[in-house]
Design a protein around this motif. Structure first.
Motif, short mmCIF file in Angstrom:
data_model
loop_
_atom_site.label_atom_id
_atom_site.label_comp_id
_atom_site.label_asym_id
_atom_site.label_seq_id
_atom_site.Cartn_x
_atom_site.Cartn_y
_atom_site.Cartn_z
N ILE A 152 -12.73 -7.68 72.58
CA ILE A 152 -11.40 -7.23 72.13
C ILE A 152 -11.09 -7.93 70.80
CG2 ILE A 152 -8.93 -7.27 72.68
CD1 ILE A 152 -9.72 -7.09 75.67
N ASP A 153 -10.94 -7.14 69.73
CA ASP A 153 -10.88 -7.72 68.38
C ASP A 153 -9.68 -8.63 68.13
OD1 ASP A 153 -13.27 -6.79 67.31
OD2 ASP A 153 -12.41 -4.81 66.93
N SER A 154 -8.58 -8.38 68.84
CA SER A 154 -7.40 -9.22 68.59
C SER A 154 -7.64 -10.68 69.01
CB SER A 154 -6.17 -8.66 69.32
OG SER A 154 -6.42 -8.63 70.71
N THR A 155 -8.74 -10.92 69.72
CA THR A 155 -9.08 -12.31 70.09
C THR A 155 -9.34 -13.16 68.85
OG1 THR A 155 -10.19 -11.35 72.01
CG2 THR A 155 -10.55 -13.68 71.63
N LEU A 156 -9.78 -12.53 67.75
CA LEU A 156 -10.10 -13.33 66.55
C LEU A 156 -8.85 -14.03 66.02
CD1 LEU A 156 -12.61 -10.94 64.71
CD2 LEU A 156 -13.14 -13.02 66.03
N ALA A 157 -7.75 -13.30 65.92
CA ALA A 157 -6.50 -13.90 65.44
C ALA A 157 -6.01 -14.97 66.42
CB ALA A 157 -5.44 -12.82 65.25
N LYS A 158 -6.20 -14.70 67.71
CA LYS A 158 -5.76 -15.66 68.72
C LYS A 158 -6.61 -16.94 68.65
CE LYS A 158 -4.39 -15.41 73.59
NZ LYS A 158 -4.58 -14.64 74.83
N LEU A 159 -7.91 -16.78 68.36
CA LEU A 159 -8.77 -17.95 68.19
C LEU A 159 -8.32 -18.80 67.01
CD1 LEU A 159 -12.35 -16.45 68.77
CD2 LEU A 159 -11.37 -18.40 70.02
N ARG A 160 -7.96 -18.13 65.91
CA ARG A 160 -7.50 -18.89 64.74
C ARG A 160 -6.25 -19.70 65.08
NH1 ARG A 160 -9.85 -14.42 61.87
NH2 ARG A 160 -7.99 -13.13 62.14
N GLU A 161 -5.35 -19.06 65.83
CA GLU A 161 -4.12 -19.74 66.24
C GLU A 161 -4.43 -20.93 67.17
OE1 GLU A 161 -0.99 -19.65 65.48
OE2 GLU A 161 -0.23 -20.82 67.17
N ALA A 162 -5.32 -20.73 68.12
CA ALA A 162 -5.70 -21.82 69.03
C ALA A 162 -6.38 -22.94 68.26
CB ALA A 162 -6.62 -21.30 70.14
N ASN A 189 -21.53 -10.17 66.51
CA ASN A 189 -20.13 -10.58 66.30
C ASN A 189 -19.91 -12.08 66.42
OD1 ASN A 189 -20.19 -10.99 69.08
ND2 ASN A 189 -18.83 -9.29 69.59
N ILE A 190 -20.94 -12.83 66.81
CA ILE A 190 -20.73 -14.27 67.05
C ILE A 190 -20.38 -15.00 65.74
CG2 ILE A 190 -23.17 -14.96 66.88
CD1 ILE A 190 -22.62 -16.93 69.24
N GLY A 191 -20.85 -14.48 64.62
CA GLY A 191 -20.53 -15.12 63.34
C GLY A 191 -19.03 -15.07 63.07
N ALA A 192 -18.43 -13.91 63.26
CA ALA A 192 -16.99 -13.76 63.04
C ALA A 192 -16.20 -14.59 64.05
CB ALA A 192 -16.59 -12.29 63.15
N ILE A 193 -16.73 -14.69 65.26
CA ILE A 193 -16.05 -15.46 66.31
C ILE A 193 -16.10 -16.96 65.98
CG2 ILE A 193 -16.12 -16.04 68.78
CD1 ILE A 193 -17.41 -13.20 69.19
N ALA A 194 -17.25 -17.41 65.48
CA ALA A 194 -17.37 -18.81 65.07
C ALA A 194 -16.46 -19.09 63.87
CB ALA A 194 -18.82 -19.14 64.72
N ALA A 195 -16.41 -18.15 62.94
CA ALA A 195 -15.56 -18.34 61.75
C ALA A 195 -14.09 -18.43 62.14
CB ALA A 195 -15.79 -17.21 60.75
N ALA A 196 -13.72 -17.78 63.25
CA ALA A 196 -12.32 -17.83 63.71
C ALA A 196 -12.02 -19.14 64.43
CB ALA A 196 -12.03 -16.64 64.61
N GLY A 197 -13.04 -19.97 64.67
CA GLY A 197 -12.76 -21.31 65.18
C GLY A 197 -13.35 -21.67 66.53
N ALA A 198 -14.05 -20.75 67.18
CA ALA A 198 -14.66 -21.09 68.47
C ALA A 198 -15.83 -22.06 68.25
CB ALA A 198 -15.14 -19.83 69.17
N ASP A 199 -16.06 -22.95 69.22
CA ASP A 199 -17.23 -23.83 69.15
C ASP A 199 -18.14 -23.68 70.38
OD1 ASP A 199 -15.88 -25.37 71.17
OD2 ASP A 199 -14.88 -26.54 69.61
#
Ligand code: DX5
Ligand code: ZN
Length: 231
Positions: A152-162, A189-199
């Protein structure tokens, strides 16, 4: 701030349950960092999976930590059982516990790292008053209950916020908190997810759909790590 810590946590939900010992040994040999263990109760989520007995059965097969994701309601009775069964990390959904702060403390008292899990529609405000009791924050990027769903793409913005809440907490001298993501994570998609702040990255179908455990799992794991690190 770029985050270069990458932890890969294959979800055994997509493994061959008839050969679970071999499967967890294969993912460890392929270079993963955690075993992600999805517990579903047909009450909190509409599916039924595995419990402490299975955790205890796989424990001797791997050295790496077992990351238990509880999709159950109520939560507390299972915490000491999973800790005894060899869990190292226990996360739960805050809506499923009457007393979230107490459950976090219970997990730590049982010697495990503790975390809460946010469904796609659950607001991050749940974090506000429990930051000092969190070792992990897990954002669901699918609705919980099944493997193989789309991210779900809106998770990227939520990751940045977290990520910014966690960084602010640590900048004020707070303890480190891992930021984990679960659902629909793939090499593309893992690159974009990592860029949004996930580790820390859960990947079920992406890993276990690889054709051959020995070579296939290693190839997927390397591709995931490379794409996440390059972000
Ligand atoms: C879903 C589970 C996930 C799931 C991920 O409720 O929490 O861990 O197994 O599977 P994929 O990576 O296939 O979305
Ligand atoms: Zn999970």
């Amino acid at each position: 701030m770029p985050n270069k810590t990458i932890r890969l946590a294959p979800s055994i939900l997509s493994a061959d349950f008839a050969r679970l010992g071999e499967e967890v040994r294969a993912i460890e040999a392929a270079g993963c960092d955690l075993v992600h263990f999805d517990v579903m109760d047909n009450h909190y989520v509409p599916n039924l999976t595995i419990g402490p007995l299975v955790c205890e059965a796989i424990r001797p097969h791997v050295q790496i930590p077992i990351d238990v994701h509880l999709m159950v309601e109520p939560v507390d009775a299972l915490v000491p059982m999973f800790a005894k069964a060899g869990a190292n990390i226990i996360t739960f959904h805050p809506e499923a516990s009457r007393h979230v702060d107490r459950t976090l403390q219970l997990i730590r008292d049982n010697g495990c790292k503790a975390g809460i899990v946010f469904n796609p529609a659950t607001p991050l405000a749940w974090m506000d008053h429990i930051m000092d009791k969190l070792d992990i924050v897990l954002l669901m990027s699918v609705n919980p209950g099944f493997g193989g769903q789309g991210f779900i793409d809106s998770t990227l913005a939520k990751l940045r916020e977290a990520r910014s809440r966690i960084d602010a907490h640590m900048a004020q001298g707070g303890q480190p908190i891992w930021l984990e993501v679960d659902g629909g994570v793939k090499t593309n998609n893992i690159g974009a997810i990592a860029a949004a702040g996930a580790d820390t990255f859960v990947a079920g179908s992406a890993v276990f759909s690889a054709p051959d455990a020995d070579k296939g799992y290693r190839t997927v794991m390397q591709a995931l790590r490379q794409a996440a690190t390059a972000a």
